[in-house]
Design a protein around this motif. Sequence first.
Motif, PDB file in Angstrom:
ATOM      1  N   UNK A 115       0.853  -1.179   0.000  1.00 18.51           N
ATOM      2  CA  UNK A 115       0.000   0.000   0.000  1.00 18.51           C
ATOM      3  C   UNK A 115       0.895   1.238   0.000  1.00 18.51           C
ATOM      4  N   UNK A 116       0.676   2.130  -0.955  1.00 15.78           N
ATOM      5  CA  UNK A 116       1.439   3.367  -1.042  1.00 15.78           C
ATOM      6  C   UNK A 116       0.965   4.343   0.035  1.00 15.78           C
ATOM      7  N   UNK A 117       1.923   5.036   0.659  1.00 19.53           N
ATOM      8  CA  UNK A 117       1.594   6.070   1.632  1.00 19.53           C
ATOM      9  C   UNK A 117       2.190   7.384   1.163  1.00 19.53           C
ATOM     10  N   UNK A 118       1.356   8.408   1.082  1.00 21.09           N
ATOM     11  CA  UNK A 118       1.827   9.759   0.850  1.00 21.09           C
ATOM     12  C   UNK A 118       2.315  10.287   2.194  1.00 21.09           C
ATOM     13  N   UNK A 119       3.617  10.499   2.338  1.00 23.46           N
ATOM     14  CA  UNK A 119       4.169  10.829   3.640  1.00 23.46           C
ATOM     15  C   UNK A 119       3.867  12.256   4.081  1.00 23.46           C
ATOM     16  N   UNK A 120       3.264  13.045   3.211  1.00 25.06           N
ATOM     17  CA  UNK A 120       2.806  14.379   3.604  1.00 25.06           C
ATOM     18  C   UNK A 120       1.377  14.337   4.126  1.00 25.06           C
ATOM     19  N   UNK A 121       0.505  13.679   3.381  1.00 27.01           N
ATOM     20  CA  UNK A 121      -0.910  13.622   3.776  1.00 27.01           C
ATOM     21  C   UNK A 121      -1.254  12.354   4.544  1.00 27.01           C
ATOM     22  N   UNK A 122      -0.371  11.322   4.454  1.00 27.66           N
ATOM     23  CA  UNK A 122      -0.566   9.995   5.044  1.00 27.66           C
ATOM     24  C   UNK A 122      -1.717   9.225   4.393  1.00 27.66           C
TER      25      UNK A 122
END
Length: 439
Positions: free
Chosen positions: A415-422
């Motif tokens: 699962x990809x995580x956007x580390x800015x928005x989570x």
Amino acid sequence: MLFTRKDFPEGFDFGVATSSYQIEGSRFGGAGRCQWDDFAATPGNTKNAENGSIAVDHYHRYESDLDLVAAGNFDCYRFSTSWARVMPDGFTVNPEGLDFYDRLTDAMLARGIKPCATLYHWELPVPILDRGGWRNRDIADWFAEYTHAIMSRIGDRMFSVAPINEPWCVAWLSHFLGYHAPGLKDIRATARAMHHVLLAHGRAIQTMRDLGMTNLGAVFNFEWADPADHSPEAAEKAALYDGIYNRWFLGGVFRGEYPANVLEGLGPHMPDRWQDDFPTITTPVDWCGLNYYTRKLIGPDGGAWPGLKEVEGPLEKTLMGWEIYPEGLYNFLTRTAREYTGTLPLIVTENGLASPDVIENGTVDDPQRSAYIEKHLQSVRRAIAEGIPVKGYYLWSLMDNYEWACGYEQRFGLVHVDFDTLERTPKASYHQLAQNLRR
């Protein structure tokens, strides 16, 4: 990915794995400061000085994260509990920490997910480090006290438990090579850590047995070692690398002995009467876990012991620079069973790769990961066909997370995580697995 559940024996478990510091967020829930907080605060130790203080905020998002495990049709969720969360000073119980793992456990069971706990995935409380950490023999008893505290609360609902994830990383990577916390390069500290980590493992198993728990195991990481060339010197150094990385820990737990070629270097630095600890270290377990990612080509470097070096290999590599070598998983499954564990169940407790995954039009295509999984499951099926008792396969990792000294650059997740928005976005490999694992 061409496999389905029907290609594996009845009862074979598929799972995903994570670890507490990499996903939870160490600033939440009254957790104490751990060695990784300090290690990351030291310039040059981690990518961009990144740490796990927020990580991917699993502490607050665990319900939706477990929904992803269930929707992926996985049987098991291998998670870790944090010593620094359960006991912020290493000794005193934090009720918030126990409450969190209690909620997490019930949330897994509510979704039909088997909870598979690991007691230690490297988040040593700083007060324990201040007392010598893994160099201090007393850590085995302190770890047993921690084991009792957390498993008295959630042990009745665990499907399986292992005390320590990847003892090679706890001891050698962290005390000899200095790449992981606490970042030492000290052969004497290494010798003690190599032994005490297994003593703590044994004490934890004994503690959980006293609580009436079953399905307890040991989890080791493995790297297949091949000589870099055809010289006797390269063969000798590959065997030494194998001894340090693989045979030391298997031999300690399942044979009550350490490899002679490794003791040539570590022997003078071992703690007094270390041989007397083998009755504890060899406390019987119910299964053996194998974490496998890659192989290394090894040759001599002419330096001080161990006097070896890694040589770049010719095979396709992951973003970590690790060669993709599925044969190594087959080799370890067969060798472990035939030389160490016999009929004891084996579980592939970690396997996966890092790749430069990006979102395009709301999707993440990761064909290299899908091919990696397919090839390694072929190795698992090959071992099973030869009578090796492999009972499960868990992928690292459920989602992108804090990858230790590499910070947030390396993406191992399904699962990809956007580390800015989570924000979480399942990748193509996740969707393929969900389809293939549908019951």
